[in-house]
Design an enzyme around this catalytic site. Structure first.
Site, PDB file in Angstrom:
ATOM      1  N   ASP A  57      38.483  10.855 -27.776  1.00 46.47           N
ATOM      2  CA  ASP A  57      37.463  11.483 -28.920  1.00 46.47           C
ATOM      3  C   ASP A  57      37.181  10.459 -29.792  1.00 46.47           C
ATOM      4  O   ASP A  57      38.136   9.517 -30.333  1.00 46.47           O
ATOM      5  CB  ASP A  57      38.524  12.395 -29.603  1.00 46.47           C
ATOM      6  CG  ASP A  57      37.464  13.348 -30.546  1.00 46.47           C
ATOM      7  OD1 ASP A  57      36.303  12.778 -31.054  1.00 46.47           O
ATOM      8  OD2 ASP A  57      37.814  14.353 -30.824  1.00 46.47           O
ATOM      9  N   TYR A 149      22.509  18.359 -38.132  1.00 48.03           N
ATOM     10  CA  TYR A 149      21.984  17.450 -37.232  1.00 48.03           C
ATOM     11  C   TYR A 149      21.157  16.543 -37.576  1.00 48.03           C
ATOM     12  O   TYR A 149      21.189  15.161 -37.418  1.00 48.03           O
ATOM     13  CB  TYR A 149      21.558  18.031 -35.868  1.00 48.03           C
ATOM     14  CG  TYR A 149      21.401  17.504 -34.727  1.00 48.03           C
ATOM     15  CD1 TYR A 149      22.322  17.080 -33.926  1.00 48.03           C
ATOM     16  CD2 TYR A 149      19.986  16.961 -34.345  1.00 48.03           C
ATOM     17  CE1 TYR A 149      22.271  16.075 -32.644  1.00 48.03           C
ATOM     18  CE2 TYR A 149      19.917  16.476 -33.243  1.00 48.03           C
ATOM     19  CZ  TYR A 149      20.817  15.914 -32.425  1.00 48.03           C
ATOM     20  OH  TYR A 149      20.503  15.036 -31.299  1.00 48.03           O
ATOM     21  N   LYS A 153      21.383  12.453 -37.718  1.00 53.33           N
ATOM     22  CA  LYS A 153      20.638  11.344 -36.889  1.00 53.33           C
ATOM     23  C   LYS A 153      19.740  10.461 -37.856  1.00 53.33           C
ATOM     24  O   LYS A 153      19.448   9.520 -37.533  1.00 53.33           O
ATOM     25  CB  LYS A 153      19.941  12.345 -35.914  1.00 53.33           C
ATOM     26  CG  LYS A 153      20.691  13.136 -34.909  1.00 53.33           C
ATOM     27  CD  LYS A 153      21.494  11.940 -34.167  1.00 53.33           C
ATOM     28  CE  LYS A 153      22.221  12.519 -32.892  1.00 53.33           C
ATOM     29  NZ  LYS A 153      22.813  11.580 -32.347  1.00 53.33           N
TER      30      LYS A 153
HETATM   31  N1  LIG Z   1      19.442  16.126 -25.172  1.00 57.67           N
HETATM   32  C1  LIG Z   1      18.454  15.956 -25.978  1.00 57.67           C
HETATM   33  O1  LIG Z   1      17.359  16.545 -26.303  1.00 57.67           O
HETATM   34  C2  LIG Z   1      18.720  14.844 -27.196  1.00 57.67           C
HETATM   35  C3  LIG Z   1      17.764  14.570 -27.847  1.00 57.67           C
HETATM   36  C4  LIG Z   1      18.057  13.577 -28.912  1.00 57.67           C
HETATM   37  C5  LIG Z   1      19.121  12.882 -29.076  1.00 57.67           C
HETATM   38  N2  LIG Z   1      20.284  13.255 -28.416  1.00 57.67           N
HETATM   39  C6  LIG Z   1      21.405  12.679 -28.313  1.00 57.67           C
HETATM   40  O2  LIG Z   1      21.948  12.176 -27.254  1.00 57.67           O
HETATM   41  C7  LIG Z   1      23.287  12.054 -27.203  1.00 57.67           C
HETATM   42  C8  LIG Z   1      23.818  12.627 -26.014  1.00 57.67           C
HETATM   43  O3  LIG Z   1      23.122  14.069 -25.675  1.00 57.67           O
HETATM   44  P1  LIG Z   1      23.127  14.865 -24.382  1.00 57.67           P
HETATM   45  O4  LIG Z   1      22.008  15.690 -24.629  1.00 57.67           O
HETATM   46  O5  LIG Z   1      23.344  13.875 -23.305  1.00 57.67           O
HETATM   47  O6  LIG Z   1      24.563  15.593 -24.561  1.00 57.67           O
HETATM   48  P2  LIG Z   1      25.668  16.112 -23.391  1.00 57.67           P
HETATM   49  O7  LIG Z   1      26.368  17.283 -24.130  1.00 57.67           O
HETATM   50  O8  LIG Z   1      24.953  16.233 -22.176  1.00 57.67           O
HETATM   51  O9  LIG Z   1      26.522  14.851 -23.451  1.00 57.67           O
HETATM   52  C9  LIG Z   1      27.266  14.474 -24.742  1.00 57.67           C
HETATM   53  C10 LIG Z   1      28.655  13.696 -24.162  1.00 57.67           C
HETATM   54  O10 LIG Z   1      29.344  13.439 -25.483  1.00 57.67           O
HETATM   55  C11 LIG Z   1      30.576  13.774 -25.055  1.00 57.67           C
HETATM   56  N3  LIG Z   1      31.255  14.003 -26.619  1.00 57.67           N
HETATM   57  C12 LIG Z   1      30.990  14.773 -27.554  1.00 57.67           C
HETATM   58  N4  LIG Z   1      31.567  14.588 -28.664  1.00 57.67           N
HETATM   59  C13 LIG Z   1      32.399  13.880 -28.458  1.00 57.67           C
HETATM   60  C14 LIG Z   1      33.410  12.775 -29.025  1.00 57.67           C
HETATM   61  N5  LIG Z   1      33.910  13.313 -30.287  1.00 57.67           N
HETATM   62  N6  LIG Z   1      34.307  11.927 -28.484  1.00 57.67           N
HETATM   63  C15 LIG Z   1      33.751  11.817 -27.219  1.00 57.67           C
HETATM   64  N7  LIG Z   1      33.036  12.185 -26.499  1.00 57.67           N
HETATM   65  C16 LIG Z   1      32.071  13.168 -27.146  1.00 57.67           C
HETATM   66  C17 LIG Z   1      30.734  15.204 -24.569  1.00 57.67           C
HETATM   67  O11 LIG Z   1      31.870  15.471 -23.872  1.00 57.67           O
HETATM   68  C18 LIG Z   1      29.516  15.066 -23.555  1.00 57.67           C
HETATM   69  O12 LIG Z   1      30.162  14.367 -22.323  1.00 57.67           O
HETATM   70  C19 LIG Z   1      23.802  12.983 -28.364  1.00 57.67           C
HETATM   71  O13 LIG Z   1      24.201  12.023 -29.473  1.00 57.67           O
HETATM   72  C20 LIG Z   1      22.696  13.573 -29.070  1.00 57.67           C
HETATM   73  O14 LIG Z   1      22.504  13.968 -30.052  1.00 57.67           O
HETATM   74  C21 LIG Z   1      19.934  14.269 -27.200  1.00 57.67           C
END
Ligand SMILES: NC(=O)c1ccc[n+]([C@@H]2O[C@H](COP(=O)([O-])OP(=O)(O)OC[C@H]3O[C@@H](n4cnc5c(N)ncnc54)[C@H](O)[C@@H]3O)[C@@H](O)[C@H]2O)c1
Length: 253
Positions: A57, A149, A153
């Site tokens: 984590d 959120y 960010k």
């Molecule tokens: N998908 C979108 O539309 C989007 C847009 C802008 C930003 N983001 C950012 O991109 C990043 C990844 O998002 P995603 O959409 O790929 O999500 P996702 O849920 O598919 O992947 C996120 C991963 O992070 C891991 N994770 C979460 N909390 C954790 C912690 N405390 N310690 C270790 N691992 C942890 C989860 O287990 C997961 O494998 C995030 O920071 C999200 O805010 C996503």
């Protein structure tokens, strides 16, 4: 610079697509994630010594530090870090509880802080490298029902700029990516929840989302991975302190 990278949250979505691209291009990758399935480990097992998978984590400072130390030892140093782990929540100032807000700050801000603090000594010891932070389009614009959120960010965008100034003289570049909606398990889960609340079918919700984007669609994790790859490596050698939109034109207007 060393072609080795530490990716938090690398077992799903944008982080996993990035991991796959770096591996494909010959980099060594350490994935640090809350949960790494056996199937995931099997799927990428062919990369052998080039891939290190560690469950943990990012809220656990010692856990991330141990993982970064292990990765640096295995790979002979670290050239880059992609602080990608993050979570989403839907709320407004009127309904967010202090506990929920603190959880978002703990994961999205403190988790990023722990990740960067664990990796930077290795990057600096190797003569410098690159930091990529996964921020959001919400580092640039506000969105409704996104109080906690958006707050986290926005902070990551600012962290990127300040860190870039502090670390330039040590040969470390720091940039952030600001993705619009990318189709990942995180967003699939959000729309599944909205649909369960009676806000429309998941297909309808996705169609509404796609219509918001000038390019007429949401993004794919593989498209974001290419930007991460550019920023992490030497092709982006004159960039630092910048927030890179990758959002199909969403924030252009
Ligand atoms: N998908 C979108 O539309 C989007 C847009 C802008 C930003 N983001 C950012 O991109 C990043 C990844 O998002 P995603 O959409 O790929 O999500 P996702 O849920 O598919 O992947 C996120 C991963 O992070 C891991 N994770 C979460 N909390 C954790 C912690 N405390 N310690 C270790 N691992 C942890 C989860 O287990 C997961 O494998 C995030 O920071 C999200 O805010 C996503």
């Amino acid at each position: 610079m060393r072609k080795s990278i530490f990716i938090s949250g690398g077992a799903s979505g944008i982080g996993a697509a990035s991991m796959a691209l770096f591996l494909e291009r010959g980099w060594a990758v350490c994935v640090y994630d809350l949960k790494i399935s056996e199937e995931f480990a099997r799927q990428y097992g062919c990369y052998g010594e080039k891939l290190l998978l560690i469950e943990g984590d990012t809220r656990d400072a010692e856990g991330v530090r141990n993982a970064a130390d292990t990765a640096a030892e295995r790979f002979g140093g670290l050239g880059s870090v992609f602080a990608c782990a993050g979570v989403h929540s839907s709320d407004t100032i009127l309904d967010v509880s202090e506990e929920a807000l603190r959880r978002m700050i703990d994961i999205n801000i403190m988790g990023t802080y722990h990740t960067l603090q664990a990796c930077l000594p290795h990057i600096i010891a190797g003569g410098g490298g690159s930091v990529v932070i996964n921020a959001s389009d919400q580092s640039l614009v506000g969105k409704p029902h996104s109080f906690a959120y958006g707050l986290t960010k926005g902070a990551l965008g600012q962290i990127c700029k300040g860190m870039a100034l502090d670390l330039a003289s040590k040969g470390v570049r720091v940039n952030a990516i600001c993705p619009g909606t990318i189709r990942t398990p995180m967003v699939d889960a959000i729309f599944a929840r909205c649909s369960a609340q009676g806000l429309g079918s998941e297909e309808e919700l996705w169609a509404e989302e796609e219509a918001l984007f000038p390019l007429g669609r949401v993004g794919r994790p593989e498209e974001v991975a290419k930007l991460v790859y550019f920023l992490a490596g030497e092709d982006s050698s004159f960039t630092t302190g910048s927030l890179y939109s990758i959002d199909g034109g969403l924030t252009a207007g």
